[in-house]
Structures are given as structure tokens and as C-alpha cells.
Design an enzyme around this catalytic site. Structure first.
Site, mmCIF file in Angstrom:
data_model
loop_
_atom_site.group_PDB
_atom_site.id
_atom_site.type_symbol
_atom_site.label_atom_id
_atom_site.label_comp_id
_atom_site.label_asym_id
_atom_site.label_seq_id
_atom_site.Cartn_x
_atom_site.Cartn_y
_atom_site.Cartn_z
ATOM 1 N N TYR A 1 22.408 -2.838 -2.147
ATOM 2 C CA TYR A 1 22.289 -2.476 -2.221
ATOM 3 C C TYR A 1 22.774 -1.513 -0.868
ATOM 4 C CZ TYR A 1 20.614 2.486 -3.438
ATOM 5 O OH TYR A 1 20.241 4.363 -3.210
HETATM 6 C C1 UGA Z 1 14.035 3.637 -5.004
HETATM 7 C C2 UGA Z 1 15.573 4.283 -5.825
HETATM 8 O O1 UGA Z 1 15.523 3.420 -6.643
HETATM 9 C C3 UGA Z 1 17.136 3.787 -4.632
HETATM 10 O O2 UGA Z 1 18.382 3.768 -5.379
HETATM 11 C C4 UGA Z 1 16.837 4.771 -3.369
HETATM 12 O O3 UGA Z 1 17.708 4.250 -2.337
HETATM 13 C C5 UGA Z 1 15.598 4.463 -2.276
HETATM 14 O O4 UGA Z 1 14.542 4.491 -3.773
HETATM 15 C C6 UGA Z 1 15.503 4.559 -1.315
HETATM 16 O O5 UGA Z 1 14.113 4.559 -0.777
HETATM 17 O O6 UGA Z 1 16.488 4.913 -0.612
HETATM 18 P P1 UGA Z 1 12.580 1.508 -5.760
HETATM 19 O O7 UGA Z 1 11.905 1.934 -3.411
HETATM 20 O O8 UGA Z 1 12.694 0.038 -5.262
HETATM 21 O O9 UGA Z 1 15.038 2.415 -5.012
HETATM 22 O O10 UGA Z 1 12.792 2.810 -6.098
HETATM 23 P P2 UGA Z 1 11.474 2.754 -7.348
HETATM 24 O O11 UGA Z 1 12.073 1.781 -8.202
HETATM 25 O O12 UGA Z 1 10.735 3.686 -7.945
HETATM 26 O O13 UGA Z 1 10.287 1.151 -7.143
HETATM 27 C C7 UGA Z 1 8.886 1.231 -6.429
HETATM 28 C C8 UGA Z 1 8.139 -0.017 -6.504
HETATM 29 O O14 UGA Z 1 8.021 -0.005 -7.716
HETATM 30 C C9 UGA Z 1 8.885 -1.024 -5.827
HETATM 31 O O15 UGA Z 1 8.043 -1.929 -5.238
HETATM 32 C C10 UGA Z 1 9.285 -1.618 -6.785
HETATM 33 O O16 UGA Z 1 8.738 -3.527 -6.957
HETATM 34 C C11 UGA Z 1 8.068 -1.215 -7.878
HETATM 35 N N1 UGA Z 1 8.425 -1.718 -9.529
HETATM 36 C C12 UGA Z 1 9.732 -0.962 -10.120
HETATM 37 C C13 UGA Z 1 7.396 -1.770 -9.894
HETATM 38 O O17 UGA Z 1 6.622 -2.304 -9.231
HETATM 39 N N2 UGA Z 1 7.862 -2.225 -11.585
HETATM 40 C C14 UGA Z 1 8.766 -1.592 -12.079
HETATM 41 O O18 UGA Z 1 9.085 -1.691 -13.246
HETATM 42 C C15 UGA Z 1 9.759 -1.066 -11.091
#
Ligand code: UGA
Length: 317
Positions: free
Chosen positions: A149
Site C-alpha cells: 500500500y
Molecule cells: C492508517 C490507515 O488505515 C491508512 O489508510 C493510512 O494510510 C495510514 O493510517 C497512514 O497513516 O497513512 P494504520 O496506522 O494501520 O493505517 O491505522 P489503524 O488501522 O488505525 O491501526 C493503528 C494501529 O493499531 C496499528 O499499529 C495496527 O497494527 C493496530 N491495530 C489495528 C490493532 O492492534 N488491532 C486492530 O484490530 C487494528
């Protein structure tokens, strides 16, 4: 002023449309309702804008639509459409990420080439940094994504930049850092946490929960995006980060306090593609855009918690 927003039915795009309408703009919203998540949720996102006289909506896919008539007369184009989500971008899904993030952006840039638009704002991502070497991470850090991504978002950002370089397209990029708040996508962490907590189920934590994110409240991200459309900053890239880094474990502790519900958690293996930490240097956005994030994680999480319950009760018959 007439402006266009791609990804108008999405989480950030729908908030951006409402903010632009409230400021008196004529807004053309474009969205293809891709199946990344339910159409009904996206229709709910759009409801506020649709009720506004100065909103015109076009259901169109940037890759194959005839774009010039849709963009005609727009002075500013905000390009937020794309295939989101870091963790699902492996394997067969990659084609979709290339199509919706890279090819779609190229089509849009071609359609805008030589038109008199005043500004294109590209919605980039903190995921371009991968496992950054320095925190807070500056825009000048070497981008080295750790997810497919992130590669597609970086490619799209570079494409935007090279149309500025070669054809004078007046573009600027913003890099959002894990945006949250009302309407957050259902696959994102806080939405999943709130759903599990409310249902009395285990919250799934990827890894040990000590990973950090610079979570950014949606109104702050929207404000920075709009400032990027007016400041004298063509050709530049700006981090839009919420102002502080917190661990997932800290988020869960705060959510426990806000909700009054004891968190039950299940630790799963860390997800491939997830950077261990993200953290934004926002000095450039402060200095050049006059932007400052305003909403703390506790306040923003409370807002999302309230919205989560209101929207659930509205959906129940
Ligand atoms: C988010 C967005 O989903 C992306 O589309 C975007 O591009 C990205 O931010 C960005 O900063 O540009 P992400 O940081 O993975 O990606 O956002 P979350 O899904 O809110 O996850 C945050 C954290 O929580 C991650 O470390 C993930 O591993 C963790 N997480 C997520 C869990 O521990 N459990 C879950 O069920 C979901």
C-alpha cells in the site's frame, strides 16, 4: 469558488466536503463506491453534503470515467480517492492498489494537464516512511515503505510531483498520519476496538501493543488539507500529524476510561506491512501552512466513541 473532491464518500473526503460547503464553496464530489467497505456506510457519510444545494455528486471511477466534464470549472481539486488500508495490500489485492492509487492518480493528472486549475492537493500517507530512522520524521526523510500500500501511495505522490515539474500542475501533497474520528473506516483500529468493546468481545491487538502511532483527529486533517490549497507552497509535501505519538496500549487504557468498560484483549502476531512506529515532524506545516493540530487523543477518542453509539442507534430499526 468551485472545487472538486475525489473520494467524497469516504471517511476524510466526506468531512472535507462538508467543511468546504460550510465555507460557501460549490463542491463537486466524485466517488465510485469501491467495495473496500459497505456502500451503505459511504451513503451515510455523504448524507450531510447531499442535503446541501451547492453539492453536486458524480458516481465515477477515475480510471475509466470521462474526467474533463466532471472537473470543468473546478479551481481546486482535492484528490482523496484511493484504495486504503495497509494490512490487506498483499498478494492478489496488490493489483487493486496499483489501479486505484497509481493508475487513478495518473488519469486525474492527465485530465488536469493544461487546465487552469489553481491547486491540486494530493492525499498522501505516513505509510511512505515505513520504519523511519528518525522521530519525529521530517518530510525530507528517505521514504522506504514497508507495505505494498505504502509503495502505491508513494508512487502516486511522486507522479503528482513530476506533473508539477514537467507540466506546471500546481500540486501539493499532504501526508496524513492515522486519521480517526467520526466515520472512521470500519477496518481501522479505533472502529474495530469500539465494536469489540461494545459487543463484549476481545479486542485484537496486533503484536504487543507497544507500537506507536501519531493519531490525527479528522477535523485537524481536514483543516490542514484546506490550508494546503491556499498557501504559497506548490511542489511541496507536508506531514499532517496529530501532535503526539501514543502506543496502542495507551489508546486502550484511555478507551477503557472513556467507556467505563473493562477491555479484554487478545494479542495476535504483528501484522506484515505495519510500521512499528510513526511520528510526524509538523514544523513545516506549522511554518508554511500556519496549521496546528488542535484535538487531543482523549478528546478525539471521546468524540469518536459518542459518534459510534449515535450512529449505531440510528441504524437500529
Ligand atoms: C492508517 C490507515 O488505515 C491508512 O489508510 C493510512 O494510510 C495510514 O493510517 C497512514 O497513516 O497513512 P494504520 O496506522 O494501520 O493505517 O491505522 P489503524 O488501522 O488505525 O491501526 C493503528 C494501529 O493499531 C496499528 O499499529 C495496527 O497494527 C493496530 N491495530 C489495528 C490493532 O492492534 N488491532 C486492530 O484490530 C487494528
Amino acid at each position: 469558488m468551485r472545487v472538486a473532491v475525489t473520494g467524497a464518500a469516504g471517511f476524510i473526503g466526506s468531512h472535507l466536503c462538508e467543511r468546504l460547503l460550510a465555507a460557501g464553496n460549490d463542491v463537486v464530489g466524485i466517488d465510485c463506491f469501491s467495495d473496500y467497505y459497505e456502500r451503505t456506510l459511504k451513503e451515510q457519510n455523504l448524507a450531510g453534503s447531499r442535503s446541501h444545494d451547492h453539492f453536486l455528486f458524480n458516481e465515477a471511477d477515475l480510471v475509466d470515467a470521462d474526467l474533463p466534464p466532471l472537473l470543468d470549472g473546478a479551481e481546486v481539486v482535492y484528490h482523496l480517492a484511493g484504495q486504503p488500508g495497509v494490512r490487506p495490500s498483499w498478494g492478489n489485492q496488490f493489483d487493486r492498489y496499483v489501479r486505484d492509487n497509481v493508475i487513478a492518480t495518473q488519469r486525474l493528472l492527465e485530465a488536469l494537464k493544461g487546465t487552469p486549475i489553481k491547486r491540486l492537493v494530493f492525499a498522501g500517507s505516513s505509510s511512505v516512511y515505513g520504519d523511519a530512522e528518525m522521530f519525529p520524521t521530517k518530510e525530507s526523510a528517505l521514504p522506504r515503505p514497508v507495505s505494498p500500500y505504502g509503495v502505491t501511495k508513494l508512487a502516486a505522490e511522486h507522479l503528482t510531483h513530476l506533473y508539477t515539474r514537467n507540466f506546471g500542475t500546481p500540486a501539493v501533497s499532504v501526508r496524513y498520519f492515522t486519521v480517526y474520528g467520526p466515520r472512521q473506516r470500519p477496518d481501522m483500529a479505533f472502529s474495530r476496538f469500539m465494536k469489540a468493546l461494545t459487543a463484549g468481545k476481545d479486542i485484537e491487538v496486533f503484536g504487543d501493543g507497544e507500537q506507536t502511532r501519531e493519531f490525527t483527529y479528522v477535523s485537524d486533517a481536514v483543516e490542514g488539507t484546506i490550508k494546503a490549497s491556499t498557501a504559497d507552497v506548490v511542489g511541496q509535501v507536508f506531514n499532517l500529524g496529530g501532535g503526539s505519538r501514543v502506543t496502542v496500549n495507551q489508546v486502550l487504557a484511555t478507551l477503557e476510561e472513556i467507556s467505563g468498560i473493562k477491555v479484554k484483549r487478545q494479542n495476535l502476531p504483528a501484522a506484515p506491512g505495519d510500521p512499528r512506529h510513526t511520528g510526524a515532524s509538523i514544523n513545516l506545516a506549522r511554518e508554511r501552512l500556519g496549521w496546528e493540530p488542535r484535538v487531543s487523543i482523549r478528546e478525539g477518542l471521546s468524540q469518536q466513541w459518542s459518534w459510534f453509539h449515535e450512529s449505531r442507534s440510528e441504524r437500529r430499526p
